[in-house]
Design an enzyme around this catalytic site. Structure first.
Site, PDB file in Angstrom:
ATOM      1  N   SER A   3       2.103  -2.946  -7.166  1.00  0.00           N
ATOM      2  CA  SER A   3       2.219  -1.643  -6.517  1.00  0.00           C
ATOM      3  C   SER A   3       3.678  -1.392  -6.166  1.00  0.00           C
ATOM      4  O   SER A   3       4.293  -2.151  -5.423  1.00  0.00           O
ATOM      5  CB  SER A   3       1.381  -1.619  -5.235  1.00  0.00           C
ATOM      6  OG  SER A   3       1.743  -0.492  -4.471  1.00  0.00           O
ATOM      7  N   HIS A  26       1.236   0.274 -10.564  1.00  0.00           N
ATOM      8  CA  HIS A  26       0.400   1.042  -9.637  1.00  0.00           C
ATOM      9  C   HIS A  26       1.322   1.914  -8.783  1.00  0.00           C
ATOM     10  O   HIS A  26       2.253   1.414  -8.148  1.00  0.00           O
ATOM     11  CB  HIS A  26      -0.397   0.061  -8.774  1.00  0.00           C
ATOM     12  CG  HIS A  26      -1.329   0.682  -7.798  1.00  0.00           C
ATOM     13  ND1 HIS A  26      -2.617   1.067  -8.124  1.00  0.00           N
ATOM     14  CD2 HIS A  26      -1.188   0.964  -6.482  1.00  0.00           C
ATOM     15  CE1 HIS A  26      -3.215   1.565  -7.052  1.00  0.00           C
ATOM     16  NE2 HIS A  26      -2.358   1.520  -6.036  1.00  0.00           N
ATOM     17  N   ASP A  28       1.572   4.640  -5.754  1.00  0.00           N
ATOM     18  CA  ASP A  28       0.859   5.178  -4.595  1.00  0.00           C
ATOM     19  C   ASP A  28       1.446   6.513  -4.159  1.00  0.00           C
ATOM     20  O   ASP A  28       2.587   6.585  -3.699  1.00  0.00           O
ATOM     21  CB  ASP A  28       0.951   4.178  -3.435  1.00  0.00           C
ATOM     22  CG  ASP A  28       0.127   2.933  -3.699  1.00  0.00           C
ATOM     23  OD1 ASP A  28      -1.099   3.074  -3.863  1.00  0.00           O
ATOM     24  OD2 ASP A  28       0.708   1.841  -3.769  1.00  0.00           O
ATOM     25  N   MET A  30       1.195   9.394  -1.487  1.00  0.00           N
ATOM     26  CA  MET A  30       0.663   9.650  -0.132  1.00  0.00           C
ATOM     27  C   MET A  30       1.270  10.936   0.400  1.00  0.00           C
ATOM     28  O   MET A  30       2.460  11.190   0.207  1.00  0.00           O
ATOM     29  CB  MET A  30       1.031   8.505   0.806  1.00  0.00           C
ATOM     30  CG  MET A  30       0.561   7.140   0.330  1.00  0.00           C
ATOM     31  SD  MET A  30       0.885   5.903   1.600  1.00  0.00           S
ATOM     32  CE  MET A  30       0.530   4.395   0.698  1.00  0.00           C
ATOM     33  N   HIS A  59      -2.449   6.199  -7.887  1.00  0.00           N
ATOM     34  CA  HIS A  59      -3.434   6.160  -6.802  1.00  0.00           C
ATOM     35  C   HIS A  59      -3.103   7.292  -5.834  1.00  0.00           C
ATOM     36  O   HIS A  59      -2.147   7.204  -5.071  1.00  0.00           O
ATOM     37  CB  HIS A  59      -3.357   4.783  -6.118  1.00  0.00           C
ATOM     38  CG  HIS A  59      -4.261   4.624  -4.941  1.00  0.00           C
ATOM     39  ND1 HIS A  59      -4.149   3.575  -4.055  1.00  0.00           N
ATOM     40  CD2 HIS A  59      -5.320   5.361  -4.501  1.00  0.00           C
ATOM     41  CE1 HIS A  59      -5.077   3.686  -3.120  1.00  0.00           C
ATOM     42  NE2 HIS A  59      -5.789   4.770  -3.357  1.00  0.00           N
ATOM     43  N   MET A  61      -3.506   9.266  -2.650  1.00  0.00           N
ATOM     44  CA  MET A  61      -4.023   9.272  -1.279  1.00  0.00           C
ATOM     45  C   MET A  61      -3.588  10.598  -0.681  1.00  0.00           C
ATOM     46  O   MET A  61      -2.676  10.667   0.152  1.00  0.00           O
ATOM     47  CB  MET A  61      -3.469   8.067  -0.507  1.00  0.00           C
ATOM     48  CG  MET A  61      -4.156   6.758  -0.896  1.00  0.00           C
ATOM     49  SD  MET A  61      -3.190   5.293  -0.493  1.00  0.00           S
ATOM     50  CE  MET A  61      -2.106   5.256  -1.912  1.00  0.00           C
ATOM     51  N   MET A 130     -10.925   0.011  -1.735  1.00  0.00           N
ATOM     52  CA  MET A 130      -9.796  -0.372  -0.878  1.00  0.00           C
ATOM     53  C   MET A 130     -10.195  -1.554  -0.013  1.00  0.00           C
ATOM     54  O   MET A 130     -11.259  -1.546   0.621  1.00  0.00           O
ATOM     55  CB  MET A 130      -9.397   0.807   0.032  1.00  0.00           C
ATOM     56  CG  MET A 130      -8.761   1.984  -0.668  1.00  0.00           C
ATOM     57  SD  MET A 130      -7.273   1.593  -1.598  1.00  0.00           S
ATOM     58  CE  MET A 130      -6.193   0.936  -0.313  1.00  0.00           C
ATOM     59  N   ASP A 168      -7.523  -3.006  -3.959  1.00  0.00           N
ATOM     60  CA  ASP A 168      -6.155  -2.674  -3.568  1.00  0.00           C
ATOM     61  C   ASP A 168      -6.020  -2.930  -2.072  1.00  0.00           C
ATOM     62  O   ASP A 168      -6.741  -2.320  -1.271  1.00  0.00           O
ATOM     63  CB  ASP A 168      -5.918  -1.194  -3.910  1.00  0.00           C
ATOM     64  CG  ASP A 168      -4.503  -0.716  -3.598  1.00  0.00           C
ATOM     65  OD1 ASP A 168      -3.652  -1.548  -3.235  1.00  0.00           O
ATOM     66  OD2 ASP A 168      -4.271   0.504  -3.734  1.00  0.00           O
TER      67      ASP A 168
END
Ligand code: DX5
Ligand code: ZN
Length: 215
Positions: A3, A26, A28, A30, A59, A61, A130, A168
């Protein structure tokens, strides 16, 4: 897969090049709304796409994945994960992501059960469970997620096909074996990889531990 959240955001190129053995990167995303943290968005994913041939596993979020997720697939991410707690129309969204040629993946926070979504599994390429509350790297693995991982594995086996099961959060050499034994086949690791002296060696170590234990 490493990540990038735990990498140096001022030098993502070097971070990517430090893990050549990884199966994917990966990423993320957010939005400081769905989670209390803010990271990066579409322009950065577009730049990463130009900078590496590695598989990008995005991913999301974010609060409104129905609006934004297809654009990440269009930007060239091979896999786009959205949270079921945030999606208004998860089936339609999974189909849109697949329509853009990407793998569609559904994520669940630790307290979200899998059972209400059992009938959706055939629409998906991956389920992400998660194993920490989403938002930050470096948190402690939540063992309470293991029964849900096992139940999800059983549901996926019933559905058949090749739906990946990813976890994750808190994945390390200490925790990866019990997850592999529970049926996980895709592992995200942030701080354990980028906090290691040799990130690429840690990727291989984690993969070997998982393969040795996995089914
Ligand atoms: C957390 C992110 C993770 C994070 C994991 O919300 O989704 O991908 O980078 O970090 P570690 O592996 O340090 O728990
Ligand atoms: Zn993540």
């Amino acid at each position: 897969m490493p990540s990038l959240l735990s990498a140096d955001f001022a030098n993502l190129q070097a971070a990517m090049e430090s893990v050549p053995s990884a199966d994917a990167l990966h990423v993320d995303v957010m939005d400081n709304h769905f989670v209390p943290n803010l990271t990066l968005g579409l322009p950065v994913v577009e730049s990463l796409r130009r900078a590496t041939p590695m598989m990008l596993d995005v991913h999301l979020m974010i609060s409104d994945p129905d609006r934004w997720a297809p654009a990440y697939a269009e930007a060239g991410a091979e896999s786009v994960t959205f949270h079921v707690e945030a999606a208004a129309a998860p089936v339609r969204l999974a189909r849109e992501i697949r329509g853009q040629g990407a793998r569609a993946s559904l994520a669940l926070k630790p307290a979200t059960p899998i059972e209400p979504y059992a009938d959706l599994l055939g629409e998906l390429d991956m389920v992400l469970i998660m194993t920490v509350e989403p938002g930050f790297g470096g948190q402690k693995f939540l063992d309470l997620c293991l029964p849900k991982i096992r139940r999800t594995r059983a549901l996926l086996d019933q559905v058949g096909g090749d739906v990946w099961l990813q976890i994750d959060g808190g994945v390390s050499a200490e925790t990866i074996e019990r997850c592999a034994a529970a049926g996980v086949d895709s592992f995200v690791a942030g701080s354990s990889v980028f906090g290691a002296d040799d990130p690429d060696a840690m990727v291989s170590e984690l993969r070997n531990l998982a393969l040795r234990t996995g089914q």
